[in-house]
Design a protein around this motif. Structure first.
Motif, short mmCIF file in Angstrom:
data_model
loop_
_atom_site.label_atom_id
_atom_site.label_comp_id
_atom_site.label_asym_id
_atom_site.label_seq_id
_atom_site.Cartn_x
_atom_site.Cartn_y
_atom_site.Cartn_z
N PRO A 1 43.46 56.65 33.39
CA PRO A 1 43.56 56.05 34.81
C PRO A 1 42.61 56.51 36.05
CG PRO A 1 45.45 57.53 34.51
CD PRO A 1 44.39 57.38 33.12
N VAL A 2 42.53 55.86 37.09
CA VAL A 2 41.84 56.38 38.32
C VAL A 2 42.74 56.42 39.28
CG1 VAL A 2 40.07 56.07 40.07
CG2 VAL A 2 39.43 55.78 37.54
N PHE A 3 43.00 57.44 40.06
CA PHE A 3 44.32 57.70 41.05
C PHE A 3 43.41 57.86 42.47
CE2 PHE A 3 46.53 60.19 37.39
CZ PHE A 3 47.20 59.15 37.06
N ASN A 4 44.03 57.12 43.39
CA ASN A 4 43.51 57.26 44.52
C ASN A 4 44.65 57.96 45.72
OD1 ASN A 4 41.27 55.27 44.17
ND2 ASN A 4 42.72 53.46 44.26
N GLY A 5 45.45 58.36 44.99
CA GLY A 5 46.44 59.19 45.74
C GLY A 5 47.78 59.57 45.27
N LYS A 6 48.67 60.14 45.66
CA LYS A 6 49.76 60.69 45.03
C LYS A 6 50.85 59.53 44.56
CE LYS A 6 50.84 64.67 47.80
NZ LYS A 6 51.93 65.55 48.54
N ALA A 7 50.78 58.46 45.33
CA ALA A 7 51.74 57.10 44.83
C ALA A 7 51.12 56.46 43.32
CB ALA A 7 51.68 56.01 45.88
N ASP A 8 49.90 56.70 43.50
CA ASP A 8 49.17 56.07 42.06
C ASP A 8 49.75 57.07 40.88
OD1 ASP A 8 47.88 54.27 43.47
OD2 ASP A 8 45.74 54.93 42.95
N ALA A 9 49.61 58.20 41.08
CA ALA A 9 49.97 59.37 40.27
C ALA A 9 51.48 59.12 39.88
CB ALA A 9 49.62 60.71 40.58
N LEU A 10 52.17 59.12 40.89
CA LEU A 10 53.76 59.00 40.52
C LEU A 10 53.88 57.80 39.81
CD1 LEU A 10 56.62 59.91 40.58
CD2 LEU A 10 56.74 58.97 43.02
N ALA A 11 53.42 56.36 39.88
CA ALA A 11 53.50 55.26 39.38
C ALA A 11 53.10 55.32 37.87
CB ALA A 11 52.65 54.00 39.89
N ASN B 1 47.57 67.28 47.08
CA ASN B 1 47.01 65.94 47.81
C ASN B 1 45.61 65.42 47.53
OD1 ASN B 1 49.20 65.70 49.75
ND2 ASN B 1 48.52 67.68 50.77
N ASP B 2 45.07 66.02 46.79
CA ASP B 2 43.53 65.72 46.27
C ASP B 2 43.76 64.92 45.02
OD1 ASP B 2 40.95 65.53 45.65
OD2 ASP B 2 40.73 67.52 45.60
N PRO B 3 43.47 63.68 44.96
CA PRO B 3 43.61 62.69 43.76
C PRO B 3 42.47 63.40 42.35
CG PRO B 3 43.12 61.40 45.54
CD PRO B 3 43.20 63.00 46.09
N ALA B 4 41.57 64.08 42.85
CA ALA B 4 40.66 64.69 41.89
C ALA B 4 41.50 65.96 41.06
CB ALA B 4 39.43 65.48 42.51
N ASP B 5 42.63 66.42 41.54
CA ASP B 5 43.43 67.06 40.80
C ASP B 5 44.46 66.39 39.85
OD1 ASP B 5 42.75 69.43 42.23
OD2 ASP B 5 44.44 69.46 43.43
N TYR B 6 44.43 65.10 39.98
CA TYR B 6 45.41 64.49 38.82
C TYR B 6 44.72 64.39 37.50
CZ TYR B 6 47.40 63.11 43.40
OH TYR B 6 48.14 63.03 44.74
N SER B 7 43.44 64.66 37.44
CA SER B 7 42.83 64.55 35.94
C SER B 7 42.71 65.65 35.27
CB SER B 7 41.42 63.96 36.14
OG SER B 7 40.65 64.75 37.17
#
Length: 121
Positions: free
Chosen positions: A19-29, A114-120
């Motif tokens: 997945p590609v995340f644009n923010g925290k809500a994407d990551a939680l979903a 807060n950084d979407p790059a961290d989610y990967s």
């Protein structure tokens, strides 16, 4: 970055679905989606067939919509996740029994960066 998700399951789904995340809500979903998959739910497309990934626009509309069936049931479940400022409202119901269940989560309780790059990572 996630404080309460089973990381090995999340990482396995992350590698498979990319997945590609644009923010925290994407990551939680996405984390909620992973938990449902781990609980035996199968993501389906609009025709009831097993979905082949998330789809290119899974996070484009501001509301996350998923459809599932469970391995031990013939019912179809609809799950919608609605970000509202610092909260995520999750609504779910079986199509065959239209009784909506809901839960409200504080996004920051589950996603710390807060950084979407961290989610990967």
């Amino acid at each position: 970055f996630f404080s309460s998700v089973k990381m090995t399951a999340f990482e396995a789904h992350f590698s498979k679905l990319n997945p590609v995340f644009n923010g925290k809500a994407d990551a939680l979903a996405f984390a909620c989606h992973c938990l449902l998959l781990d609980a035996g739910f199968v993501a389906t497309d609009g025709n009831g067939n097993e979905a082949k990934g998330l789809g290119p626009d899974w996070n484009a509309g501001g509301v996350y919509c998923f459809q599932y069936r469970h391995q031990s049931s013939s019912m179809t479940y609809i799950v919608k996740m609605v970000p509202m400022d610092i909260k995520m409202v999750i609504l779910g119901m079986p199509k065959e029994d239209p009784k909506v269940q809901q839960i409200e989560l504080s996004i920051d309780d589950y996603v710390s960066s807060n950084d979407p790059a961290d989610y990967s990572r």
